[in-house]
Design an enzyme around this catalytic site. Structure first.
Site: not given
Ligand SMILES: NC(=O)C1=CN([C@@H]2O[C@H](COP(=O)(O)OP(=O)(O)OC[C@H]3O[C@@H](n4cnc5c(N)ncnc54)[C@H](O)[C@@H]3O)[C@@H](O)[C@H]2O)C=CC1
Ligand SMILES: O=C([O-])CC(=O)C(=O)O
Length: 328
Positions: A18, A99, A106, A131-132, A160, A188, A239
């Site tokens: 964010g 898991r 989620n 989000a994952n 990716d 993903h 990332s």
């Molecule tokens: N699809 C993709 O390519 C990628 C996906 N991700 C995923 O993205 C997600 C976020 O990653 P980060 O920002 O690094 O995590 P982070 O933990 O820094 O931020 C997540 C935020 O979501 C908030 N949150 C939790 N529950 C919530 C809800 N019910 N409503 C609104 N906000 C809520 C948390 O308070 C936190 O501020 C993770 O699930 C991560 O695995 C990360 C990198 C790549």
């Molecule tokens: O691997 C993770 O947890 C975060 C993610 O989805 C990515 O970087 O592709």
């Protein structure tokens, strides 16, 4: 005449992605340098103070395109009137958790946010789940927002896709912008299949230029599949800047269109194209025009690729079943 502002929701806006994403949106990287935006930022109550800090910084940055900021922990306020929703908020896996524990948390988050979006977002709102587990969170969102057209709900595999472009550009020592038409198939996750069989640099096939099938069928694939884990190992955090940038690429191409002759990878609701499972969110090669994506059809799939498409499809079917078991 100045354009009307577009309302962009970012959930999990106080988190890492964010924090990288909202300034990109406010600078016009997602929707164009002439498109004013109003940012809607949602996070949960424990993050409210941090979220307010992000809002203060957005004000301090004096972005000319930013016409307003809504920073809230109220999901209805966050979703009201939004044209684009980037769903980054979620529950991360912690030490000692199974898991299934993460899936069930989620699933319940995406179920309730689906209803809020369905009832309060602008008509034709485009949704991107980051989000994952991204594909399955998007599927749950689709199932619980039946009045949002399935074609409007997608998940992020562009990171990716960009990682694959980056690996090929480094290997061939060419500009990343000259590498085209890689594909990410499927989930993903580490079963995703990064496919270069149709990729080109200039008018030459990547396979001909690389001249090393062992690398392309081995280390290249695992490097892209495992890149998220490698970043976590290096940064002790997942990332964020590359994920935020990919989210902007995904929405920009969806809204403004893909360049002629170029496709990108998007996780979309599968119609069973290429004989992969229908009814899951599966990453395909797509082109975009007039705000709509279309799966690229007719690409040849060799035996090696077939196995990989099936493997990642089977994982998505399994995740779908797990998600549904969490609902009952
Ligand atoms: N699809 C993709 O390519 C990628 C996906 N991700 C995923 O993205 C997600 C976020 O990653 P980060 O920002 O690094 O995590 P982070 O933990 O820094 O931020 C997540 C935020 O979501 C908030 N949150 C939790 N529950 C919530 C809800 N019910 N409503 C609104 N906000 C809520 C948390 O308070 C936190 O501020 C993770 O699930 C991560 O695995 C990360 C990198 C790549
Ligand atoms: O691997 C993770 O947890 C975060 C993610 O989805 C990515 O970087 O592709």
């Amino acid at each position: 005449m100045a354009k009307e502002p577009v309302r962009v929701l970012v959930t999990g806006a106080a988190g890492q992605i964010g924090y990288a994403l909202v300034p990109m949106v406010a600078r016009g990287i997602m929707l164009g340098a002439d498109q004013p935006v109003i940012l809607h930022m949602l996070d949960i109550p424990p993050a409210a103070e941090a979220l307010n800090g992000v809002k203060m910084e957005l004000v301090d940055a004096a972005f000319p395109l930013l016409k307003g900021v809504v920073a809230t922990t109220d999901v209805v306020e966050a979703c009201t009137g939004v044209n684009v929703a980037v769903m980054v908020g979620g529950f991360p896996r912690k030490e000692g958790m199974e898991r299934k524990d993460v899936m069930s948390k989620n699933v319940s988050i995406y179920k309730s946010q689906a209803s809020a979006l369905e009832q309060h977002a602008a008509p034709n709102c485009k949704v991107l789940v980051v989000a994952n587990p991204a594909n399955t969170n998007a599927l749950i969102l689709k199932e619980f927002a039946p009045s949002i057209p399935a074609k409007n709900i997608t998940c992020l595999t562009r990171l990716d896709h960009n990682r694959a472009l980056g690996q090929i550009s480094e290997r061939l020592n060419v500009q990343v912008s000259d590498v085209k038409n890689v594909i990410i198939w499927g989930n993903h996750s580490s079963t995703q299949y990064p496919d270069v069989n149709h990729a080109t640099v200039g008018d030459k096939p990547v396979r001909e230029l690389v001249k090393d099938d062992e690398w392309l069928n081995g280390e290249f694939i695992t490097t892209v599949q495992q890149r998220g884990a490698a970043i976590i190992k290096a940064r002790k955090l997942s990332s964020a800047l590359s994920a935020a940038s990919a989210a902007c690429d995904h929405i920009r191409d969806w809204v403004l269109g893909t360049p002629e002759g170029t496709w990108v990878s998007m996780g979309v609701y599968s119609d069973g194209s290429y004989n992969v499972p229908a009814g899951v969110i599966y990453s395909f090669p797509v082109t975009c025009k007039n705000g709509e994506w279309t799966i690229v059809q007719g690409l040849a799939i060799d035996e090696f690729s077939r196995k990989k498409l099936d493997l990642t499809g089977a994982e998505l079917t399994e995740e779908k079943e797990l998600a549904y078991s969490c609902l009952s």
